[in-house]
Design an enzyme around this catalytic site. Sequence first.
Site, PDB file in Angstrom:
ATOM      1  N   ASP A   5       0.825  -1.208   0.000  1.00 40.62           N
ATOM      2  CA  ASP A   5       0.000   0.000   0.000  1.00 40.62           C
ATOM      3  C   ASP A   5       0.862   1.261   0.000  1.00 40.62           C
ATOM      4  O   ASP A   5       1.961   1.265   0.543  1.00 40.62           O
ATOM      5  CB  ASP A   5      -0.910  -0.020   1.245  1.00 40.62           C
ATOM      6  N   HIS A  47       2.937   3.082  -9.013  1.00 40.07           N
ATOM      7  CA  HIS A  47       2.898   1.629  -9.238  1.00 40.07           C
ATOM      8  C   HIS A  47       4.179   1.162  -9.934  1.00 40.07           C
ATOM      9  O   HIS A  47       4.707   0.093  -9.625  1.00 40.07           O
ATOM     10  CB  HIS A  47       1.666   1.239 -10.070  1.00 40.07           C
ATOM     11  N   LEU A  93      11.685 -20.411  -3.725  1.00 38.48           N
ATOM     12  CA  LEU A  93      10.644 -19.532  -3.178  1.00 38.48           C
ATOM     13  C   LEU A  93       9.432 -19.592  -4.101  1.00 38.48           C
ATOM     14  O   LEU A  93       9.591 -19.608  -5.324  1.00 38.48           O
ATOM     15  CB  LEU A  93      11.179 -18.082  -3.141  1.00 38.48           C
TER      16      LEU A  93
HETATM   17  C1  FPP Z   1      -1.653   0.062  -3.536  1.00 35.36           C
HETATM   18  O1  FPP Z   1      -1.273   1.403  -3.514  1.00 35.36           O
HETATM   19  C2  FPP Z   1      -1.128  -0.615  -4.722  1.00 35.36           C
HETATM   20  C3  FPP Z   1      -1.878  -1.215  -5.697  1.00 35.36           C
HETATM   21  C4  FPP Z   1      -3.336  -1.291  -5.663  1.00 35.36           C
HETATM   22  C5  FPP Z   1      -1.259  -1.816  -6.889  1.00 35.36           C
HETATM   23  C6  FPP Z   1       0.020  -2.548  -6.638  1.00 35.36           C
HETATM   24  C7  FPP Z   1       0.576  -2.945  -7.921  1.00 35.36           C
HETATM   25  C8  FPP Z   1       1.889  -3.007  -8.231  1.00 35.36           C
HETATM   26  C9  FPP Z   1       2.993  -2.725  -7.283  1.00 35.36           C
HETATM   27  C10 FPP Z   1       2.270  -3.386  -9.611  1.00 35.36           C
HETATM   28  C11 FPP Z   1       1.639  -4.683 -10.022  1.00 35.36           C
HETATM   29  C12 FPP Z   1       2.576  -5.497 -10.755  1.00 35.36           C
HETATM   30  C13 FPP Z   1       3.151  -6.638 -10.338  1.00 35.36           C
HETATM   31  C14 FPP Z   1       4.191  -7.221 -11.171  1.00 35.36           C
HETATM   32  C15 FPP Z   1       2.825  -7.359  -9.085  1.00 35.36           C
HETATM   33  P1  FPP Z   1      -2.404   2.512  -3.615  1.00 35.36           P
HETATM   34  O2  FPP Z   1      -2.561   2.870  -5.052  1.00 35.36           O
HETATM   35  O3  FPP Z   1      -3.656   2.022  -2.951  1.00 35.36           O
HETATM   36  O4  FPP Z   1      -1.754   3.684  -2.803  1.00 35.36           O
HETATM   37  P2  FPP Z   1      -2.510   4.820  -1.966  1.00 35.36           P
HETATM   38  O5  FPP Z   1      -3.237   4.133  -0.853  1.00 35.36           O
HETATM   39  O6  FPP Z   1      -1.386   5.689  -1.494  1.00 35.36           O
HETATM   40  O7  FPP Z   1      -3.422   5.523  -2.926  1.00 35.36           O
END
Ligand code: FPP
Length: 240
Positions: free
Chosen positions: A16, A33, A127
């Site tokens: 997050d 992201h 893993l």
């Molecule tokens: C949460 O941060 C993150 C997500 C919903 C997306 C996570 C995705 C990735 C890291 C990339 C995916 C790719 C792979 C290869 C696994 P948020 O957007 O909710 O952050 P915020 O709470 O600050 O708005």
Amino acid sequence: MSHNRAIPQHVAIIMDGNGRWAKQRNKERYEGHIAGVESVRAAVRAAARNGVKWLTLYAFSTENWGRPTAEVEAIMELFCRTVMGEAEDLARQGVRVKIMGERTRFSATVLDMIEHIERSTAEGDRLTLVLAFNYSARREMVLAARSLAERVSKGEISADDIDEELFAKGLMSSGMPDPDFVIRTSGECRLSNFLLWQSSYAELYFPEVLWPDFGEEAFDKAMAEYARRERRYGLVTEDC
Ligand code: FPP
């Protein structure tokens, strides 16, 4: 069991804070992201180095489809690009990748990538990296209940046969150990529909750091935090 109890066998992470990380830098959310993918790489390296056998990352929840279309598309594209770019390296590191979630609503390209990464890393035994993608804990429990109900109605099993073990077999995590340690970055203290059944006895950890800033050092710090925890599973310890 030969497993060292100071090391979690299964670490699950709610990644997050990508959006906030981007906002702090006057960037678009998707750039958060993109930065988050580097932390995915770091977590995989650090998990393998620490002797963790299972690493589950919450990459996309069923609820995330409700985000603006451009952001959903950016995450899907990032997923495909990362999977394409990393498959060989992951296989070389002995990392087996599994995708956990409902295989609905995905484009044909995303479905192809899922198939590609699972197939090309299937031999990894150092893993297992589980990417929760279109995953919802309540939904998986509903699906498990539905399939058990169908088996009862067909006479394959009786209602009395349903116990925790049989129920768990119907979940998407069937065959995986329960997570020992659940981490959510960015200081939010919620599970947000993530591994609700499986996390019953997990230790929870909520570091303040935003996901793109959660590097190998932060992972090692989390492992040290886990080693300090005393797990009782509802029992009492000898010195109590
Ligand atoms: C949460 O941060 C993150 C997500 C919903 C997306 C996570 C995705 C990735 C890291 C990339 C995916 C790719 C792979 C290869 C696994 P948020 O957007 O909710 O952050 P915020 O709470 O600050 O708005």
